[in-house]
Scaffold this active site. Structure first.
Site, PDB file in Angstrom:
ATOM      1  N   PHE A   1     -16.009   2.857   5.999  1.00  0.00           N
ATOM      2  CA  PHE A   1     -14.613   3.188   5.699  1.00  0.00           C
ATOM      3  C   PHE A   1     -14.300   3.233   4.201  1.00  0.00           C
ATOM      4  O   PHE A   1     -13.168   3.518   3.812  1.00  0.00           O
ATOM      5  CB  PHE A   1     -13.664   2.196   6.387  1.00  0.00           C
ATOM      6  CG  PHE A   1     -13.895   0.762   5.994  1.00  0.00           C
ATOM      7  CD1 PHE A   1     -13.355   0.234   4.819  1.00  0.00           C
ATOM      8  CD2 PHE A   1     -14.639  -0.076   6.810  1.00  0.00           C
ATOM      9  CE1 PHE A   1     -13.562  -1.099   4.463  1.00  0.00           C
ATOM     10  CE2 PHE A   1     -14.854  -1.413   6.470  1.00  0.00           C
ATOM     11  CZ  PHE A   1     -14.314  -1.922   5.285  1.00  0.00           C
TER      12      PHE A   1
ATOM     13  N   HIS B   1      -2.188  -5.449   1.365  1.00  0.00           N
ATOM     14  CA  HIS B   1      -3.506  -6.048   1.121  1.00  0.00           C
ATOM     15  C   HIS B   1      -3.251  -7.429   0.550  1.00  0.00           C
ATOM     16  O   HIS B   1      -2.284  -7.640  -0.179  1.00  0.00           O
ATOM     17  CB  HIS B   1      -4.290  -5.216   0.096  1.00  0.00           C
ATOM     18  CG  HIS B   1      -5.470  -5.948  -0.482  1.00  0.00           C
ATOM     19  ND1 HIS B   1      -6.724  -5.883   0.084  1.00  0.00           N
ATOM     20  CD2 HIS B   1      -5.578  -6.787  -1.549  1.00  0.00           C
ATOM     21  CE1 HIS B   1      -7.552  -6.643  -0.629  1.00  0.00           C
ATOM     22  NE2 HIS B   1      -6.875  -7.194  -1.618  1.00  0.00           N
TER      23      HIS B   1
ATOM     24  N   GLU C   1      -9.582 -10.133  -8.082  1.00  0.00           N
ATOM     25  CA  GLU C   1      -8.527  -9.144  -7.880  1.00  0.00           C
ATOM     26  C   GLU C   1      -7.363  -9.269  -8.860  1.00  0.00           C
ATOM     27  O   GLU C   1      -6.862  -8.247  -9.349  1.00  0.00           O
ATOM     28  CB  GLU C   1      -8.001  -9.239  -6.439  1.00  0.00           C
ATOM     29  CG  GLU C   1      -9.041  -8.818  -5.422  1.00  0.00           C
ATOM     30  CD  GLU C   1      -8.574  -8.973  -3.988  1.00  0.00           C
ATOM     31  OE1 GLU C   1      -9.278  -8.477  -3.099  1.00  0.00           O
ATOM     32  OE2 GLU C   1      -7.509  -9.580  -3.743  1.00  0.00           O
TER      33      GLU C   1
ATOM     34  N   THR D   1      -5.489  -7.176  10.565  1.00  0.00           N
ATOM     35  CA  THR D   1      -5.733  -5.906   9.879  1.00  0.00           C
ATOM     36  C   THR D   1      -5.235  -4.724  10.701  1.00  0.00           C
ATOM     37  O   THR D   1      -4.661  -3.784  10.167  1.00  0.00           O
ATOM     38  CB  THR D   1      -7.237  -5.751   9.579  1.00  0.00           C
ATOM     39  OG1 THR D   1      -7.673  -6.885   8.835  1.00  0.00           O
ATOM     40  CG2 THR D   1      -7.503  -4.504   8.766  1.00  0.00           C
TER      41      THR D   1
ATOM     42  N   TYR E   1     -12.296  -1.928  -4.668  1.00  0.00           N
ATOM     43  CA  TYR E   1     -12.873  -2.165  -3.339  1.00  0.00           C
ATOM     44  C   TYR E   1     -14.402  -2.125  -3.337  1.00  0.00           C
ATOM     45  O   TYR E   1     -15.013  -1.885  -2.293  1.00  0.00           O
ATOM     46  CB  TYR E   1     -12.313  -1.155  -2.328  1.00  0.00           C
ATOM     47  CG  TYR E   1     -10.891  -1.464  -1.932  1.00  0.00           C
ATOM     48  CD1 TYR E   1     -10.594  -2.528  -1.079  1.00  0.00           C
ATOM     49  CD2 TYR E   1      -9.828  -0.702  -2.407  1.00  0.00           C
ATOM     50  CE1 TYR E   1      -9.293  -2.817  -0.709  1.00  0.00           C
ATOM     51  CE2 TYR E   1      -8.519  -0.991  -2.038  1.00  0.00           C
ATOM     52  CZ  TYR E   1      -8.260  -2.046  -1.192  1.00  0.00           C
ATOM     53  OH  TYR E   1      -6.973  -2.332  -0.832  1.00  0.00           O
TER      54      TYR E   1
ATOM     55  N   ASN F   1      -2.027  -0.039   6.797  1.00  0.00           N
ATOM     56  CA  ASN F   1      -1.482  -1.259   7.378  1.00  0.00           C
ATOM     57  C   ASN F   1      -0.551  -2.018   6.428  1.00  0.00           C
ATOM     58  O   ASN F   1      -0.419  -3.233   6.513  1.00  0.00           O
ATOM     59  CB  ASN F   1      -2.616  -2.163   7.889  1.00  0.00           C
ATOM     60  CG  ASN F   1      -3.603  -2.535   6.811  1.00  0.00           C
ATOM     61  OD1 ASN F   1      -3.369  -2.337   5.624  1.00  0.00           O
ATOM     62  ND2 ASN F   1      -4.729  -3.099   7.217  1.00  0.00           N
TER      63      ASN F   1
ATOM     64  N   LYS G   1       0.813  -1.216   0.000  1.00  0.00           N
ATOM     65  CA  LYS G   1       0.000   0.000   0.000  1.00  0.00           C
ATOM     66  C   LYS G   1       0.857   1.282   0.000  1.00  0.00           C
ATOM     67  O   LYS G   1       2.061   1.231   0.275  1.00  0.00           O
ATOM     68  CB  LYS G   1      -0.925  -0.012   1.219  1.00  0.00           C
ATOM     69  CG  LYS G   1      -1.976  -1.114   1.164  1.00  0.00           C
ATOM     70  CD  LYS G   1      -2.897  -1.035   2.371  1.00  0.00           C
ATOM     71  CE  LYS G   1      -4.009  -2.049   2.306  1.00  0.00           C
ATOM     72  NZ  LYS G   1      -4.941  -1.898   3.446  1.00  0.00           N
TER      73      LYS G   1
END
Length: 138
Positions: free
Chosen positions: A58, A116, A127, A92, A50, A113, A10
């Site tokens: 979120f 993914h 994905e 997570t 997403y 975090n 990320k």
């Protein structure tokens, strides 16, 4: 049986310079990188990726964050790749992640975090082609 999963490093981890360390951890844990590229998502692309979280509170902050900087997307392969990568990633919330996991080492908070990973074969099947054509996967 060999299995493929998607991995994303990320924006927070890319910006902090953790990409090489994370990739090393993947290889040291038996994952073969079948495809890899560095990209930057638009907000619309992040929303499409997403989409399963569209009705979650979120969703907007997640898609804004994921389009805020460069990411590294990879297709990983090994036996039990999905479960093994989820274990290597850690919880997570990095504060709750087991010591030595990617998120415990490199995550900042529940959203930033570091990584993914696909959470199921069905997720991986959606994905992986979101980012890679079949010709790009070795």
């Amino acid at each position: 049986m060999l299995e493929k999963t998607l991995s994303i490093i990320k924006p927070d981890a890319v910006k902090a310079g953790y990409s090489g360390k994370i990739i090393t951890m993947l290889e040291e844990n038996g994952f073969e990188i079948k495809a890899m590229k560095k990209i930057r998502l638009t907000k619309k692309q992040a929303e499409g990726f997403y989409i399963v979280h569209k009705n979650r509170p979120f969703y907007d902050s997640l898609t804004t964050f994921m389009s805020s900087g460069n990411i590294i997307v990879m297709v990983l392969e090994k036996e039990n790749a999905i479960a093994d990568y989820r274990n290597l990633m850690g919880a997570t919330d990095p504060a709750k992640a087991q010591r030595g996991t990617i998120r415990a080492l490199y995550g900042k908070n529940i959203e930033e975090n570091a990584v993914h990973g696909s959470d199921s074969k069905e997720s991986a099947d959606f994905e992986i082609p979101y980012f890679f054509s079949s010709i790009e996967i070795l």
